[in-house]
Design a protein around this motif. Structure first.
Motif, PDB file in Angstrom:
ATOM      1  N   VAL A  79      -4.791 -17.756 -10.745  1.00  0.00           N
ATOM      2  CA  VAL A  79      -5.146 -17.527  -9.373  1.00  0.00           C
ATOM      3  C   VAL A  79      -6.551 -16.559  -9.366  1.00  0.00           C
ATOM      4  O   VAL A  79      -7.527 -16.611  -8.886  1.00  0.00           O
ATOM      5  N   THR A  80      -6.248 -15.222  -9.783  1.00  0.00           N
ATOM      6  CA  THR A  80      -7.088 -14.343  -9.908  1.00  0.00           C
ATOM      7  C   THR A  80      -8.233 -14.237 -10.902  1.00  0.00           C
ATOM      8  O   THR A  80      -9.130 -13.790 -10.762  1.00  0.00           O
ATOM      9  N   GLY A  81      -7.733 -14.996 -11.823  1.00  0.00           N
ATOM     10  CA  GLY A  81      -8.788 -14.732 -13.277  1.00  0.00           C
ATOM     11  C   GLY A  81      -8.526 -13.595 -13.838  1.00  0.00           C
ATOM     12  O   GLY A  81      -9.169 -13.269 -14.980  1.00  0.00           O
ATOM     13  N   CYS A  82      -7.899 -12.587 -13.488  1.00  0.00           N
ATOM     14  CA  CYS A  82      -7.491 -11.243 -14.001  1.00  0.00           C
ATOM     15  C   CYS A  82      -6.439 -11.228 -14.947  1.00  0.00           C
ATOM     16  O   CYS A  82      -5.528 -11.887 -15.185  1.00  0.00           O
ATOM     17  N   ARG A  83      -6.379 -10.289 -16.203  1.00  0.00           N
ATOM     18  CA  ARG A  83      -5.420 -10.096 -17.037  1.00  0.00           C
ATOM     19  C   ARG A  83      -4.436  -9.212 -16.670  1.00  0.00           C
ATOM     20  O   ARG A  83      -4.733  -8.034 -16.174  1.00  0.00           O
ATOM     21  N   MET A  84      -3.141  -9.868 -16.323  1.00  0.00           N
ATOM     22  CA  MET A  84      -2.078  -9.100 -15.900  1.00  0.00           C
ATOM     23  C   MET A  84      -0.781  -8.917 -17.095  1.00  0.00           C
ATOM     24  O   MET A  84      -0.777  -9.844 -17.853  1.00  0.00           O
ATOM     25  N   PRO A  85      -0.121  -8.016 -16.886  1.00  0.00           N
ATOM     26  CA  PRO A  85       1.305  -7.925 -17.566  1.00  0.00           C
ATOM     27  C   PRO A  85       2.094  -9.151 -17.501  1.00  0.00           C
ATOM     28  O   PRO A  85       2.284  -9.857 -16.317  1.00  0.00           O
ATOM     29  N   TYR A  86       2.515  -9.664 -18.637  1.00  0.00           N
ATOM     30  CA  TYR A  86       3.354 -10.777 -18.519  1.00  0.00           C
ATOM     31  C   TYR A  86       4.740 -10.485 -18.801  1.00  0.00           C
ATOM     32  O   TYR A  86       5.275 -10.041 -19.698  1.00  0.00           O
ATOM     33  N   THR A  87       5.423 -10.752 -17.640  1.00  0.00           N
ATOM     34  CA  THR A  87       6.829 -10.223 -17.606  1.00  0.00           C
ATOM     35  C   THR A  87       7.858 -11.248 -17.124  1.00  0.00           C
ATOM     36  O   THR A  87       8.261 -11.353 -15.926  1.00  0.00           O
ATOM     37  N   PRO A  88       7.892 -12.481 -17.962  1.00  0.00           N
ATOM     38  CA  PRO A  88       8.887 -13.493 -17.355  1.00  0.00           C
ATOM     39  C   PRO A  88      10.316 -13.119 -17.146  1.00  0.00           C
ATOM     40  O   PRO A  88      10.953 -13.629 -16.495  1.00  0.00           O
ATOM     41  N   MET A  89      10.803 -11.985 -17.688  1.00  0.00           N
ATOM     42  CA  MET A  89      12.177 -11.380 -17.348  1.00  0.00           C
ATOM     43  C   MET A  89      12.158 -10.770 -16.200  1.00  0.00           C
ATOM     44  O   MET A  89      13.311 -10.332 -15.495  1.00  0.00           O
ATOM     45  N   GLY A  90      10.851 -10.520 -15.379  1.00  0.00           N
ATOM     46  CA  GLY A  90      10.939 -10.056 -14.082  1.00  0.00           C
ATOM     47  C   GLY A  90      10.134  -8.561 -14.382  1.00  0.00           C
ATOM     48  O   GLY A  90      10.079  -7.906 -15.287  1.00  0.00           O
ATOM     49  N   ARG A  91       9.366  -8.215 -13.315  1.00  0.00           N
ATOM     50  CA  ARG A  91       8.775  -7.015 -13.228  1.00  0.00           C
ATOM     51  C   ARG A  91       9.662  -6.002 -13.435  1.00  0.00           C
ATOM     52  O   ARG A  91      10.770  -5.847 -12.634  1.00  0.00           O
ATOM     53  N   PHE A  92       9.256  -4.971 -14.138  1.00  0.00           N
ATOM     54  CA  PHE A  92      10.022  -3.408 -14.427  1.00  0.00           C
ATOM     55  C   PHE A  92       9.409  -2.396 -14.091  1.00  0.00           C
ATOM     56  O   PHE A  92       8.218  -2.288 -13.787  1.00  0.00           O
ATOM     57  N   VAL A  93       9.972  -1.134 -14.258  1.00  0.00           N
ATOM     58  CA  VAL A  93       9.461   0.205 -13.976  1.00  0.00           C
ATOM     59  C   VAL A  93       8.331   0.246 -14.926  1.00  0.00           C
ATOM     60  O   VAL A  93       8.174   0.029 -16.008  1.00  0.00           O
ATOM     61  N   HIS A  94       7.360   0.756 -14.118  1.00  0.00           N
ATOM     62  CA  HIS A  94       5.747   0.928 -14.642  1.00  0.00           C
ATOM     63  C   HIS A  94       5.079  -0.127 -14.903  1.00  0.00           C
ATOM     64  O   HIS A  94       3.750   0.082 -15.408  1.00  0.00           O
ATOM     65  N   ILE A  95       5.485  -1.375 -14.372  1.00  0.00           N
ATOM     66  CA  ILE A  95       4.576  -2.402 -14.528  1.00  0.00           C
ATOM     67  C   ILE A  95       4.006  -2.632 -13.013  1.00  0.00           C
ATOM     68  O   ILE A  95       4.626  -2.559 -11.894  1.00  0.00           O
ATOM     69  N   PRO A  96       2.623  -2.664 -12.823  1.00  0.00           N
ATOM     70  CA  PRO A  96       2.285  -2.549 -11.516  1.00  0.00           C
ATOM     71  C   PRO A  96       2.378  -4.008 -10.971  1.00  0.00           C
ATOM     72  O   PRO A  96       2.623  -5.049 -11.411  1.00  0.00           O
ATOM     73  N   PRO A  97       2.177  -3.982  -9.686  1.00  0.00           N
ATOM     74  CA  PRO A  97       2.537  -5.426  -8.742  1.00  0.00           C
ATOM     75  C   PRO A  97       1.308  -6.139  -8.892  1.00  0.00           C
ATOM     76  O   PRO A  97       0.239  -5.808  -9.444  1.00  0.00           O
ATOM     77  N   SER A  98       1.655  -7.594  -8.879  1.00  0.00           N
ATOM     78  CA  SER A  98       0.735  -8.605  -8.952  1.00  0.00           C
ATOM     79  C   SER A  98      -0.400  -8.290  -7.722  1.00  0.00           C
ATOM     80  O   SER A  98      -1.646  -8.992  -8.002  1.00  0.00           O
ATOM     81  N   GLY A  99      -0.031  -7.841  -6.626  1.00  0.00           N
ATOM     82  CA  GLY A  99      -1.058  -7.665  -5.521  1.00  0.00           C
ATOM     83  C   GLY A  99      -0.896  -6.263  -4.899  1.00  0.00           C
ATOM     84  O   GLY A  99      -0.234  -5.513  -5.321  1.00  0.00           O
ATOM     85  N   PRO A 100      -1.835  -5.923  -4.068  1.00  0.00           N
ATOM     86  CA  PRO A 100      -1.786  -4.710  -3.231  1.00  0.00           C
ATOM     87  C   PRO A 100      -0.756  -4.610  -2.665  1.00  0.00           C
ATOM     88  O   PRO A 100      -0.098  -5.351  -1.761  1.00  0.00           O
ATOM     89  N   VAL A 101      -0.060  -3.017  -2.766  1.00  0.00           N
ATOM     90  CA  VAL A 101       1.258  -2.904  -1.930  1.00  0.00           C
ATOM     91  C   VAL A 101       1.165  -1.300  -1.537  1.00  0.00           C
ATOM     92  O   VAL A 101       0.377  -0.656  -2.202  1.00  0.00           O
ATOM     93  N   SER A 102       1.985  -0.754  -0.741  1.00  0.00           N
ATOM     94  CA  SER A 102       1.508   0.611  -0.108  1.00  0.00           C
ATOM     95  C   SER A 102       2.625   1.378  -0.836  1.00  0.00           C
ATOM     96  O   SER A 102       2.288   2.781  -0.709  1.00  0.00           O
ATOM     97  N   ASP A 103       3.611   0.880  -1.731  1.00  0.00           N
ATOM     98  CA  ASP A 103       4.577   1.942  -2.254  1.00  0.00           C
ATOM     99  C   ASP A 103       4.541   2.071  -3.686  1.00  0.00           C
ATOM    100  O   ASP A 103       5.179   2.558  -4.366  1.00  0.00           O
TER     101      ASP A 103
END
Length: 220
Positions: A79-103
């Motif tokens: 969608v974004t064309g950006c290179r992102m962490p690949y975590t098929p097991m689910g996002r985990f600690v110290h992995i940034p979110p796919s979009g903007p978040v406040s926390d």
């Protein structure tokens, strides 16, 4: 510190890592090293980002990382064309979110997979099962050991069974073994894998090391 003064790291078998499979006792291996992530889990207790790590407890997670960079694998987001962490097991600690978040916090410093403080030892490339036979009592025990371990380190494993293990002379095929060398260096042949490949019960042919009592009650 002088390199010669550095303590020799401890080697672990895959089965030993697998024994630590709970959120209160979580070990994993990656890049050939063994890590205790229990403190990380406690630090982030209650966070859903710790779940993939807990679910991987006791296993090897090298496939989470890029072999060349030793960092988390990435892929290009469709969608974004950006290179992102690949975590098929689910996002985990110290992995940034796919979009903007406040926390999302970025003040954690070094990500956990690059912290040496969690490392407890080295994952053995191959493990053996050997028989230790007490020539005095005829008692026999089979233990799993690491190919890289010196016999004096295997002795440390055996101390849990026999606290006087250091008072024995270890022999194989009539030859006194050098405790500063590995099984391979002492020419103690182990063919577990070869027997497995041809369908032979390896338990019947495991090498037996005879332990001869030295009449000395010194304990380590």
């Amino acid at each position: 510190m002088d390199g010669a003064s550095m303590p020799r790291p401890r080697f672990y078998t895959r089965n030993e890592v697998a024994e630590h499979y709970m959120d209160t006792d979580c070990w994993v291996s990656y890049h050939g090293q063994v890590y205790d992530l229990t403190p990380l889990i406690k630090e982030h207790q209650g966070s859903k980002l710790i779940r993939p790590i807990v679910e991987a407890a006791g296993t090897d997670i090298s496939h989470w990382f890029d072999r060349a960079t030793k960092d988390i694998r990435t892929r290009v987001d469709e969608v974004t064309g950006c290179r992102m962490p690949y975590t098929p097991m689910g996002r985990f600690v110290h992995i940034p979110p796919s979009g903007p978040v406040s926390d999302w916090r970025t003040d954690y410093g070094v990500p956990w997979w690059k912290r040496d403080t969690y490392r407890v030892g080295i994952l053995s490339q191959k493990s053996y099962h050997i028989r230790l036979i007490n020539a005095l009592t005829s008692q026999e025990h089979t233990i799993e050991v690491c190919q890289e371990e010196k016999l004096k380190e295997i002795l440390e494993r055996y101390l849990y069974i026999n606290c006087h293990a250091a008072t024995y002379t270890w022999k194989f095929a009539g030859k006194v073994l050098d405790m500063e060398r590995t099984l391979d260096e002492n020419e103690v042949v182990n063919m577990d894998e070869d027997f497995y490949q041809v369908g032979i019960d390896e338990e019947q042919y495991r090498p037996g090391i005879l332990l001869h009592y030295n009449d000395n009650l010194t304990e380590i």
